[in-house]
Design an enzyme around this catalytic site. Structure first.
Site, PDB file in Angstrom:
ATOM      1  N   GLY A 104      50.227  47.174  -5.798  1.00  0.00           N
ATOM      2  CA  GLY A 104      50.126  47.633  -5.525  1.00  0.00           C
ATOM      3  C   GLY A 104      51.548  48.230  -4.983  1.00  0.00           C
ATOM      4  O   GLY A 104      52.400  46.825  -4.252  1.00  0.00           O
TER       5      GLY A 104
ATOM      6  N   ASP B  28      34.933  50.206  -2.087  1.00  0.00           N
ATOM      7  CA  ASP B  28      36.072  49.503  -2.574  1.00  0.00           C
ATOM      8  C   ASP B  28      36.798  48.803  -1.455  1.00  0.00           C
ATOM      9  O   ASP B  28      36.911  48.959   0.174  1.00  0.00           O
ATOM     10  CB  ASP B  28      37.364  50.698  -2.102  1.00  0.00           C
ATOM     11  CG  ASP B  28      38.438  50.089  -2.352  1.00  0.00           C
ATOM     12  OD1 ASP B  28      38.614  49.745  -3.482  1.00  0.00           O
ATOM     13  OD2 ASP B  28      39.616  50.911  -1.866  1.00  0.00           O
ATOM     14  N   THR B  29      36.976  48.229  -1.347  1.00  0.00           N
ATOM     15  CA  THR B  29      37.386  46.501  -0.630  1.00  0.00           C
ATOM     16  C   THR B  29      38.331  45.741  -1.171  1.00  0.00           C
ATOM     17  O   THR B  29      38.364  45.648  -2.578  1.00  0.00           O
ATOM     18  CB  THR B  29      36.032  45.643  -0.074  1.00  0.00           C
ATOM     19  OG1 THR B  29      37.026  45.071   1.039  1.00  0.00           O
ATOM     20  CG2 THR B  29      35.910  44.780  -0.611  1.00  0.00           C
ATOM     21  N   ALA B  30      39.478  45.427  -0.304  1.00  0.00           N
ATOM     22  CA  ALA B  30      40.823  44.220  -1.151  1.00  0.00           C
ATOM     23  C   ALA B  30      39.756  42.997  -1.850  1.00  0.00           C
ATOM     24  O   ALA B  30      40.038  43.064  -2.592  1.00  0.00           O
ATOM     25  CB  ALA B  30      40.989  43.626   0.093  1.00  0.00           C
TER      26      ALA B  30
ATOM     27  N   CYS C 137      51.984  46.786  -1.444  1.00  0.00           N
ATOM     28  CA  CYS C 137      50.955  46.102  -0.945  1.00  0.00           C
ATOM     29  C   CYS C 137      51.555  44.507  -0.560  1.00  0.00           C
ATOM     30  O   CYS C 137      52.912  44.503  -1.612  1.00  0.00           O
ATOM     31  CB  CYS C 137      50.116  45.544  -2.187  1.00  0.00           C
ATOM     32  SG  CYS C 137      49.384  44.555  -2.332  1.00  0.00           S
TER      33      CYS C 137
ATOM     34  N   GLY D 133      42.875  44.874  -9.748  1.00  0.00           N
ATOM     35  CA  GLY D 133      44.769  44.740  -9.386  1.00  0.00           C
ATOM     36  C   GLY D 133      44.343  44.399  -8.103  1.00  0.00           C
ATOM     37  O   GLY D 133      43.656  44.762  -7.187  1.00  0.00           O
ATOM     38  N   VAL D 134      44.969  43.100  -7.586  1.00  0.00           N
ATOM     39  CA  VAL D 134      45.221  42.420  -6.771  1.00  0.00           C
ATOM     40  C   VAL D 134      46.637  42.216  -6.586  1.00  0.00           C
ATOM     41  O   VAL D 134      47.395  41.614  -6.914  1.00  0.00           O
ATOM     42  CB  VAL D 134      44.337  41.399  -6.285  1.00  0.00           C
ATOM     43  CG1 VAL D 134      44.516  40.133  -4.838  1.00  0.00           C
ATOM     44  CG2 VAL D 134      42.933  41.779  -6.065  1.00  0.00           C
ATOM     45  N   GLY D 135      47.339  42.988  -5.556  1.00  0.00           N
ATOM     46  CA  GLY D 135      49.039  42.914  -5.172  1.00  0.00           C
ATOM     47  C   GLY D 135      49.357  43.276  -5.850  1.00  0.00           C
ATOM     48  O   GLY D 135      50.912  43.161  -5.355  1.00  0.00           O
TER      49      GLY D 135
HETATM   50  N1  LIG Z   1      44.444  46.118  -4.320  1.00  0.00           N
HETATM   51  C1  LIG Z   1      44.721  45.163  -3.494  1.00  0.00           C
HETATM   52  O1  LIG Z   1      45.354  44.151  -3.895  1.00  0.00           O
HETATM   53  C2  LIG Z   1      44.762  45.390  -2.191  1.00  0.00           C
HETATM   54  C3  LIG Z   1      44.186  46.969  -1.788  1.00  0.00           C
HETATM   55  N2  LIG Z   1      43.649  46.900  -0.231  1.00  0.00           N
HETATM   56  C4  LIG Z   1      43.180  48.520  -0.313  1.00  0.00           C
HETATM   57  O2  LIG Z   1      43.108  48.519   1.358  1.00  0.00           O
HETATM   58  C5  LIG Z   1      41.692  49.435   1.897  1.00  0.00           C
HETATM   59  C6  LIG Z   1      41.446  48.339   3.017  1.00  0.00           C
HETATM   60  O3  LIG Z   1      40.440  47.483   2.819  1.00  0.00           O
HETATM   61  P1  LIG Z   1      39.963  45.999   3.412  1.00  0.00           P
HETATM   62  O4  LIG Z   1      41.349  45.582   4.211  1.00  0.00           O
HETATM   63  O5  LIG Z   1      39.365  45.386   2.281  1.00  0.00           O
HETATM   64  O6  LIG Z   1      39.300  46.812   4.561  1.00  0.00           O
HETATM   65  P2  LIG Z   1      37.383  46.578   4.393  1.00  0.00           P
HETATM   66  O7  LIG Z   1      37.836  48.082   5.737  1.00  0.00           O
HETATM   67  O8  LIG Z   1      36.788  47.222   3.360  1.00  0.00           O
HETATM   68  O9  LIG Z   1      36.690  45.656   5.181  1.00  0.00           O
HETATM   69  C7  LIG Z   1      37.084  44.524   4.453  1.00  0.00           C
HETATM   70  C8  LIG Z   1      35.792  43.542   4.847  1.00  0.00           C
HETATM   71  O10 LIG Z   1      36.137  42.938   4.116  1.00  0.00           O
HETATM   72  C9  LIG Z   1      35.687  41.207   4.765  1.00  0.00           C
HETATM   73  N3  LIG Z   1      36.903  40.331   4.401  1.00  0.00           N
HETATM   74  C10 LIG Z   1      36.862  38.984   3.707  1.00  0.00           C
HETATM   75  N4  LIG Z   1      37.311  38.571   3.124  1.00  0.00           N
HETATM   76  C11 LIG Z   1      38.787  39.317   2.893  1.00  0.00           C
HETATM   77  C12 LIG Z   1      40.161  39.421   2.349  1.00  0.00           C
HETATM   78  N5  LIG Z   1      41.156  38.182   2.249  1.00  0.00           N
HETATM   79  N6  LIG Z   1      40.495  40.962   3.025  1.00  0.00           N
HETATM   80  C13 LIG Z   1      40.263  41.609   3.483  1.00  0.00           C
HETATM   81  N7  LIG Z   1      38.642  41.915   4.210  1.00  0.00           N
HETATM   82  C14 LIG Z   1      38.411  40.389   3.980  1.00  0.00           C
HETATM   83  C15 LIG Z   1      36.812  41.973   6.151  1.00  0.00           C
HETATM   84  O11 LIG Z   1      35.666  40.838   7.091  1.00  0.00           O
HETATM   85  P3  LIG Z   1      37.667  40.099   8.368  1.00  0.00           P
HETATM   86  O12 LIG Z   1      38.044  41.713   8.626  1.00  0.00           O
HETATM   87  O13 LIG Z   1      35.953  39.668   9.581  1.00  0.00           O
HETATM   88  O14 LIG Z   1      38.430  39.221   7.460  1.00  0.00           O
HETATM   89  C16 LIG Z   1      35.734  43.348   6.357  1.00  0.00           C
HETATM   90  O15 LIG Z   1      33.793  43.285   6.937  1.00  0.00           O
HETATM   91  C17 LIG Z   1      40.767  49.381   0.646  1.00  0.00           C
HETATM   92  O16 LIG Z   1      41.483  50.398   0.442  1.00  0.00           O
HETATM   93  C18 LIG Z   1      41.447  48.032  -0.079  1.00  0.00           C
HETATM   94  O17 LIG Z   1      41.322  48.927  -1.275  1.00  0.00           O
HETATM   95  C19 LIG Z   1      43.805  45.930   0.620  1.00  0.00           C
HETATM   96  C20 LIG Z   1      44.074  45.106   0.374  1.00  0.00           C
HETATM   97  C21 LIG Z   1      45.062  44.459  -1.056  1.00  0.00           C
HETATM   98  N1  LIG Z   2      47.442  44.784  -0.113  1.00  0.00           N
HETATM   99  C1  LIG Z   2      47.404  46.276  -0.774  1.00  0.00           C
HETATM  100  N2  LIG Z   2      46.839  47.309  -1.402  1.00  0.00           N
HETATM  101  C2  LIG Z   2      46.865  48.310  -1.592  1.00  0.00           C
HETATM  102  C3  LIG Z   2      47.633  49.213  -0.015  1.00  0.00           C
HETATM  103  N3  LIG Z   2      46.805  50.242  -0.032  1.00  0.00           N
HETATM  104  C4  LIG Z   2      47.163  50.268  -1.780  1.00  0.00           C
HETATM  105  N4  LIG Z   2      46.665  49.343  -2.036  1.00  0.00           N
HETATM  106  C5  LIG Z   2      46.809  49.307  -3.517  1.00  0.00           C
HETATM  107  O1  LIG Z   2      47.161  50.074  -4.100  1.00  0.00           O
HETATM  108  C6  LIG Z   2      46.812  50.702  -5.126  1.00  0.00           C
HETATM  109  C7  LIG Z   2      47.476  51.786  -5.819  1.00  0.00           C
HETATM  110  O2  LIG Z   2      48.713  51.577  -6.192  1.00  0.00           O
HETATM  111  P1  LIG Z   2      50.032  52.010  -6.319  1.00  0.00           P
HETATM  112  O3  LIG Z   2      50.892  50.682  -6.757  1.00  0.00           O
HETATM  113  O4  LIG Z   2      49.889  53.118  -7.911  1.00  0.00           O
HETATM  114  O5  LIG Z   2      50.716  52.105  -5.052  1.00  0.00           O
HETATM  115  C8  LIG Z   2      45.622  51.293  -4.460  1.00  0.00           C
HETATM  116  O6  LIG Z   2      45.025  52.066  -5.738  1.00  0.00           O
HETATM  117  C9  LIG Z   2      45.086  49.498  -3.751  1.00  0.00           C
HETATM  118  O7  LIG Z   2      43.959  49.195  -4.462  1.00  0.00           O
HETATM  119  C10 LIG Z   2      47.228  47.460   1.026  1.00  0.00           C
HETATM  120  O8  LIG Z   2      48.082  48.313   2.295  1.00  0.00           O
HETATM  121  N5  LIG Z   2      47.120  46.668   1.004  1.00  0.00           N
HETATM  122  K   LIG Z   3      52.840  44.752  -4.407  1.00  0.00           K
END
Ligand SMILES: NC(=O)C1=CN([C@@H]2O[C@H](COP(=O)(O)OP(=O)(O)OC[C@H]3O[C@@H](n4cnc5c(N)ncnc54)[C@H](OP(=O)(O)O)[C@@H]3O)[C@@H](O)[C@H]2O)C=CC1
Ligand SMILES: Nc1nc2c(ncn2[C@@H]2O[C@H](COP(=O)(O)O)[C@@H](O)[C@H]2O)c(=O)[nH]1
Ligand SMILES: [K+]
Length: 477
Positions: free
Chosen positions: A299, A245-247, A302, A295-297
């Site tokens: 949440g 999982d990552t953003a 989020c 799903g991006v955004g």
């Molecule tokens: N579903 C959603 O909309 C989102 C969900 N989340 C949730 O937050 C948690 C943390 O995730 P995350 O922030 O990815 O942390 P992670 O610890 O997984 O790290 C993310 C990695 O991806 C790199 N990266 C490159 N582009 C991006 C970007 N646009 N956004 C984030 N990282 C990027 C980062 O490098 P560098 O730091 O050098 O850029 C880092 O190495 C996860 O559970 C995720 O699902 C977070 C945001 C959006």
């Molecule tokens: N952009 C961000 N997304 C996030 C963050 N923490 C969690 N999440 C995402 O939301 C869903 C859950 O959605 P919900 O509406 O039921 O709360 C979760 O699985 C992630 O994908 C955040 O800090 N930033």
């Molecule tokens: K939102």
């Protein structure tokens, strides 16, 4: 799924933008709907608890799996804690809830602190592992915190044998006017507790179990660090599902991480995300994902769309990604933005195999946080996003100061939110009841008896904001 009157949407849509129309149905009963999922997760209802620290812990995992869903333990939790959580969930009973236990010499204050940890709201007083009394919230009202549990407990116990079936248990609780009873084995030792509602639910839901008949649990891993080592550790510990999982799931670091996990040839499904485009689905499927998280955004915690302008309305994101996934023989989960049971039904109509819920479930007794009470006496818990300053600071507590400060600059989530527990329905199972009854009913309106049929038969229209508002209840005028 088809759009009503063959309409072609001219913009991307989210759940509130759409509605479903009823179709002629031969499904006679809502109880006849089968909600087993086909994506290898083993869920018997299409619900996944999001890997958020404020949402998914041991109690949540156990409770949701008992009703057929699955929880994903977040990647930020230390490996030894995750392994211990997997073990405890696998030891949990399929029917009886894990009891809160206290000793007669414990103080009332101690018991009061423990009661909100479980929705059943009782602690069993034990001596030599056998129940000798029970304490409920009512027993503790108006009693001093330093009083001893043994002095205020109720000792008129009705116990259930651990061989009892759900219906018998319900009838016995009803006949004795009890809401809850301790369950004991043949030696009289405490095995669990069962409420009237729990007995009813045991007959309506089917637990999500592994090949050995134990409750299922998933765990998430990030994309940095030794991904293969962490994945191996979790597989070894008996995890049933891995979520990478990552953003920004459509990035090369993710693709590399996913390949490393796939190279382990795990016998459990691999989910990966998040993405919102067909191209993202193709790349993650090619790198080895069985399930793509979409799903991006959307949440609740989020702020990504506000910070970056990036994301996509969730209904369209799921629809496009699910269509691509079908071509490739993989599945999608709809992750985020679920506010009402209807959103779960719409995500399934769009083609999701499971729906992930985070913040809604933060406001339950089973989520990891402590219960707080506001000035008007309402109970709530705090939730926070996994990309919030709070989560990033926790995640990087051992990171060197400069790098930590750098990471803290990227904030895409809110650090504190109050999620209120609905009065009298603060257990996650109360929320599951509401969601699943809504989804079952939705299926029968569409004339569908299972998830695949629902996807085939659902007819979706597009509505104005006024159309959405019309559907909301109006208590006055
Ligand atoms: N579903 C959603 O909309 C989102 C969900 N989340 C949730 O937050 C948690 C943390 O995730 P995350 O922030 O990815 O942390 P992670 O610890 O997984 O790290 C993310 C990695 O991806 C790199 N990266 C490159 N582009 C991006 C970007 N646009 N956004 C984030 N990282 C990027 C980062 O490098 P560098 O730091 O050098 O850029 C880092 O190495 C996860 O559970 C995720 O699902 C977070 C945001 C959006
Ligand atoms: N952009 C961000 N997304 C996030 C963050 N923490 C969690 N999440 C995402 O939301 C869903 C859950 O959605 P919900 O509406 O039921 O709360 C979760 O699985 C992630 O994908 C955040 O800090 N930033
Ligand atoms: K939102």
């Amino acid at each position: 799924m088809k759009f009503l009157n063959d309409m072609k949407p001219t913009t991307d849509l989210t759940y509130s933008d759409v509605f479903m129309v009823p179709s002629r149905s031969s499904v006679g009963s809502r109880m006849g709907v089968d909600l087993h999922t086909a994506d290898g997760t083993g869920t018997t209802i299409p619900l996944v608890v999001a890997n958020m620290t404020a949402v998914a812990g041991r109690r949540m995992a156990e409770t949701i799996a008992r009703r057929g869903g699955i929880a994903i333990i977040p990647q930020d939790i230390p490996a030894d804690v995750v392994i211990d959580t997997i073990r405890k969930v696998k030891e949990s009973h399929l029917i009886f809830d894990t009891p809160i236990t206290v000793k007669p010499h414990h103080t009332v204050g101690y018991a009061k602190h423990l009661l909100p940890k479980r929705a059943h709201g009782a602690a069993i007083v034990v001596e030599d592992d056998a129940p000798i009394g029970i304490i409920t919230r009512r027993d503790l009202r108006g009693v001093d915190n330093f009083d001893q549990v043994g002095d205020v407990m109720s000792t008129e116990l009705v116990t259930l044998p651990d061989t009892v079936d759900a219906r018998e248990a319900f009838d016995k609780l009803h006949a004795t006017s009890r809401k809850i009873a301790p369950v004991v084995d043949s030696a009289g030792k405490l095995v669990g507790v069962l409420t009237r509602k729990g007995a009813l639910r045991a007959s309506l839901y089917e637990p999500a179990v592994d090949a050995q008949g134990r409750l299922r649990i998933g765990a998430a891993i990030g994309i940095n660090g030794d991904v293969a080592a962490r994945a191996s550790e979790l597989i070894e510990a008996g995890v049933d599902l891995l979520v990478v999982d990552t953003a920004h799931g459509h990035q090369e670091t993710m693709i590399e991480a996913l390949k490393k996990v796939r190279a382990l040839s795990p016998s459990v499904p691999i989910a990966a995300g998040n993405v919102v485009t067909a191209a993202g689905v193709r790349d993650l499927a090619e790198a080895g994902a069985d399930i793509i998280k979409v799903g991006v955004g959307p949440g609740a915690m989020c702020t990504t769309r506000m910070q970056t302008g990036v994301g996509r309305p969730q209904f369209s994101a799921v629809l496009e990604c699910a269509a691509e996934a079908r071509k490739l023989g993989v599945h999608v989960w709809a992750d985020g933005g679920v506010k009402d049971p209807r959103d779960v039904a719409l995500a399934l109509a769009a083609g999701a195999s499971n729906v992930m819920i985070g913040s809604w479930f933060a406001g339950t007794y089973e989520s990891p946080g402590d219960i707080m009470v506001d000035s008007s006496g309402r109970e709530y818990k705090e939730s926070f996003g996994m990309a919030s300053r709070r989560a990033v600071t926790n995640r990087n507590s051992k990171t060197e100061a400069f790098e930590k400060a750098r990471r803290e600059m990227f904030e895409e989530g809110i650090s504190t939110a109050r999620i209120y527990l609905p009065e009298g329905a603060g257990g996650v199972e109360d929320q599951v009841d509401s969601i699943i009854s809504g989804v079952r009913s939705s299926f029968t309106y569409a004339g569908a008896s299972n998830i695949e049929e629902f996807f085939e038969r659902a007819t979706v229209g597009i509505q104005s904001a006024a159309g959405y508002a019309e559907g909301q209840p109006r208590a006055t005028r």
